[in-house]
Design a protein around this motif. Structure first.
Motif, short mmCIF file in Angstrom:
data_model
loop_
_atom_site.label_atom_id
_atom_site.label_comp_id
_atom_site.label_asym_id
_atom_site.label_seq_id
_atom_site.Cartn_x
_atom_site.Cartn_y
_atom_site.Cartn_z
N ARG A 167 0.79 -1.06 -0.04
CA ARG A 167 0.11 -0.01 0.10
C ARG A 167 0.94 1.19 0.01
O ARG A 167 1.65 1.44 0.78
CB ARG A 167 -0.95 0.09 1.32
CG ARG A 167 -2.09 -0.82 1.02
CD ARG A 167 -2.11 -1.61 2.38
NE ARG A 167 -3.47 -2.54 2.48
CZ ARG A 167 -3.46 -3.64 1.77
NH1 ARG A 167 -2.29 -4.22 1.15
NH2 ARG A 167 -4.49 -4.24 1.75
N SER A 189 -6.01 -3.52 -1.58
CA SER A 189 -4.82 -2.58 -1.31
C SER A 189 -5.24 -1.12 -1.90
O SER A 189 -4.95 -0.22 -1.34
CB SER A 189 -3.76 -3.11 -2.14
OG SER A 189 -2.35 -2.35 -2.12
N ASP A 193 -7.98 0.27 0.62
CA ASP A 193 -7.70 0.86 1.82
C ASP A 193 -6.94 2.14 1.58
O ASP A 193 -7.31 3.02 2.72
CB ASP A 193 -6.43 0.16 2.16
CG ASP A 193 -7.13 -1.28 3.06
OD1 ASP A 193 -8.14 -1.30 3.28
OD2 ASP A 193 -6.19 -2.27 3.51
N VAL A 194 -5.96 2.55 0.60
CA VAL A 194 -5.53 3.85 0.69
C VAL A 194 -6.42 4.92 0.19
O VAL A 194 -6.56 6.14 0.75
CB VAL A 194 -4.29 3.68 -0.66
CG1 VAL A 194 -3.70 5.22 -0.68
CG2 VAL A 194 -3.33 2.63 -0.14
#
Lengths: 338, 230
Positions: free
Chosen positions: A201, A246, A249-250
């Motif tokens: 990430r 991934s 999430d960011v």
């Protein structure tokens, strides 16, 4: 005297020929989108010259259909709005020149609109905007966090330093041999997989709201190649789920952090990737416990359309923004200069 | 019949307004500048000078190519949109046919051409046949050497027209010698008033179905088709 404000908007920045009529800034009278996706599929991506050719074939047909659907004539139209940029220059030029000819023919004002402003204003067709607000714009060409303190004011507080999220989706889809466009396929596969693979990430600097997806994309490709060399197979569903987690999430974390730091009232999701089920669910989960109101437009307003251009065009029109007959398509148009 | 003619298919940008047989306004530039920025102001200014409203026009005429893909689409898009929204006739004329008119009183054949890169030409052959000046060989995209072979066999003088001639003059002279005649500066700019004159005589097009004459597929389509045959 015209009672209602009626904006006719044209959007041709990529591979959709779109015309819409929106009354008083928020009421969609017609929203016609002629997609070229079936034509571009054979090339594995949008071919600019082919896109431009389709736009010129479709433009008057789509304008006519929109007027018929709305049940209005050009006499009812207050102003013509059009996507000035960013986008594919040859594609933009069809919309811009059609809009100029239309406005000239009827002596109407011409209002230039930024494509990303359009994506953000898609939300206003559903719910009133509350300032200050934060918009997470995610599409094939853009990944940006935009702060708006009032109508028509855009401050980009974070953007991608390499690939847009949508681009990363398409490239990973290609690695998995999924058909173009890959985003929806990855999203679908991810629903049936588990995020068991350890993918990076890119948080970048602690205080940064920028994004980076090229490292993640490479990590996915390497993971697939390494597994193949060891004679192992990775379940595509798991790969899709891991990649998607991934990315999401960011996006979600940075959005929540910016929403807190800038103390916004509302968080808007915008752009084609806003159709992604995983992203919608993750944002809903995150903001259900937070004070900011979360707005996510329905799918048909997330992908490129002209109703969103009309919605942004309505505000621009009221603020007195006008283009003259020299309006051009601007592929790298700056959002903050709007 | 009042008509507006628009040509943005190549470097020369031309606008004309005609009223029947009479050319009442004409504007031409030969500049390497952006048609998308310049053509609509030019139309606006010329019509203003004529004191004419768009709704007074009976027909919109556009050069339909061949030429610059982007350039030709600008004129075609404006013409289609104006014709559709004002419910007027639309006609399209070959950009080569427009240029050829500059040699319509030449006694031999007239060969208008635009450079199409990689020693290819967009060209055709025009001349007096059956009492009128018309195409005698249809417009095409062709390798220069093949075209010149074909012209040589005609054994008749040929007037070459076009602003891209500098790139091809040497080869033409080598192949055709005395058979080749070249126009002078003013002959190389297609005249929008000629576009208007031809366009008025044509049968109107179906506005929704009207598309440019590119004379070739997009490169990606050519490659895709080649891949399909394998």
């Amino acid at each position: 005297m015209k009672q209602d404000e009626m904006i006719l908007a044209i959007e041709t920045s990529c591979d959709e020929t779109a015309v819409a009529l929106v009354k008083n800034g928020t009421e969609i009278m017609a929203n016609v989108v002629a997609s070229q996706i079936e034509s571009h599929k054979r090339f594995g991506g949008v071919v600019p010259e082919v896109a431009s050719r389709h736009h010129v074939e479709q433009i008057t047909v789509v304008m006519e259909e929109a007027l018929q659907m709305a049940g209005v004539t050009m006499d009812d139209v207050t102003a013509v709005a059009v996507t000035e940029g960013p986008g594919l220059v040859g594609a933009l030029l069809i919309g811009v020149n059609a809009a100029k000819a239309l406005a000239f023919a009827h002596g109407l004002p011409l209002v230039p609109v930024h494509h990303i402003a359009g994506h953000i204003y898609a939300n206003r067709l559903i719910t009133e905007m509350k300032f200050p607000l934060l918009a997470l714009v995610v599409s094939g060409g853009h990944t940006e966090l935009v702060l708006m303190k009032e109508h028509g004011s855009f401050e980009v507080i974070g953007e991608t330093r390499d690939d847009a999220a949508g681009e990363a989706y398409d490239k990973v889809a290609r690695t998995l041999n999924l058909p173009y466009p890959g985003g929806p396929h990855i999203d679908r596969l991810a629903q049936d997989g588990a995020p068991v693979l350890n993918l990076p990430r890119a948080w970048l600097e602690a205080d940064s709201y920028d994004f980076s997806f090229s490292g993640l994309k490479s990590a996915v490709i390497n993971t697939v190649h390494n597994a193949a060399q060891r004679g192992e197979t990775i379940k595509p569903e798991d790969l899709a789920a891991s990649f998607q987690e991934s990315v999401i999430d960011v996006l979600v974390e940075k959005t929540a952090r910016a929403a807190r730091e800038y103390d916004v009232k509302q968080v808007l999701l915008a752009g084609g990737v806003a159709a992604n089920k995983g992203l919608r669910a993750a944002l809903e989960a995150k903001f259900s416990g937070l004070p900011q109101e979360l707005a996510i437009p329905p799918l048909y307003l997330c992908t490129d359309n002209a109703a969103m251009i009309a919605a942004a065009g309505s505000i621009a029109y009221q603020k007195g923004k006008r283009a003259d007959w020299a309006l051009n398509g601007v592929p790298g148009l700056d959002l903050e200069a709007q | 019949m009042k008509a507006l003619a628009i040509d943005t298919s190549n470097l020369v940008m031309g606008i004309a307004v005609v009223d029947g047989e009479k050319v009442i306004g004409e504007y031409t530039t030969n500049l390497k500048k952006n048609h998308s920025i310049r053509v609509m102001p030019a139309i606006h200014d010329l019509m203003k000078e004529m004191n004419m409203k768009p709704a007074e026009l009976d027909r919109i005429i556009t050069a339909k190519g061949p030429g610059s893909y982007t350039g030709v689409r600008i004129g075609v898009t404006i013409a289609k949109t104006m014709a559709w929204t004002l419910n007027k006739d639309l006609s399209g004329v070959s950009s080569l046919e427009v240029l050829a008119q500059n040699g319509k009183f030449f006694s031999g054949y007239v060969c208008p051409l635009f450079d199409a890169r990689r020693t290819q030409l967009y060209t055709g052959l025009y001349g007096f046949e059956e009492d009128r000046f018309q195409a005698v060989k249809e417009d095409r995209l062709v390798l220069r050497s093949n075209w010149l072979d074909e012209l040589k066999r005609l054994e008749k003088r040929i007037l070459f027209l076009g602003n891209d001639l500098d790139l091809h003059k040497k080869s033409i002279l080598e192949e055709l010698g005395d058979q080749a005649v070249f126009g002078s500066a003013a002959d190389h700019n297609p005249r929008p008033s000629e576009l208007a004159r031809i366009g008025i005589e044509k049968e109107p097009e179906s506005v929704h179905h009207f598309v440019p004459s590119y004379l070739q597929l997009a490169e990606a389509e050519v490659n895709w088709l080649a891949g399909q045959k394998k």
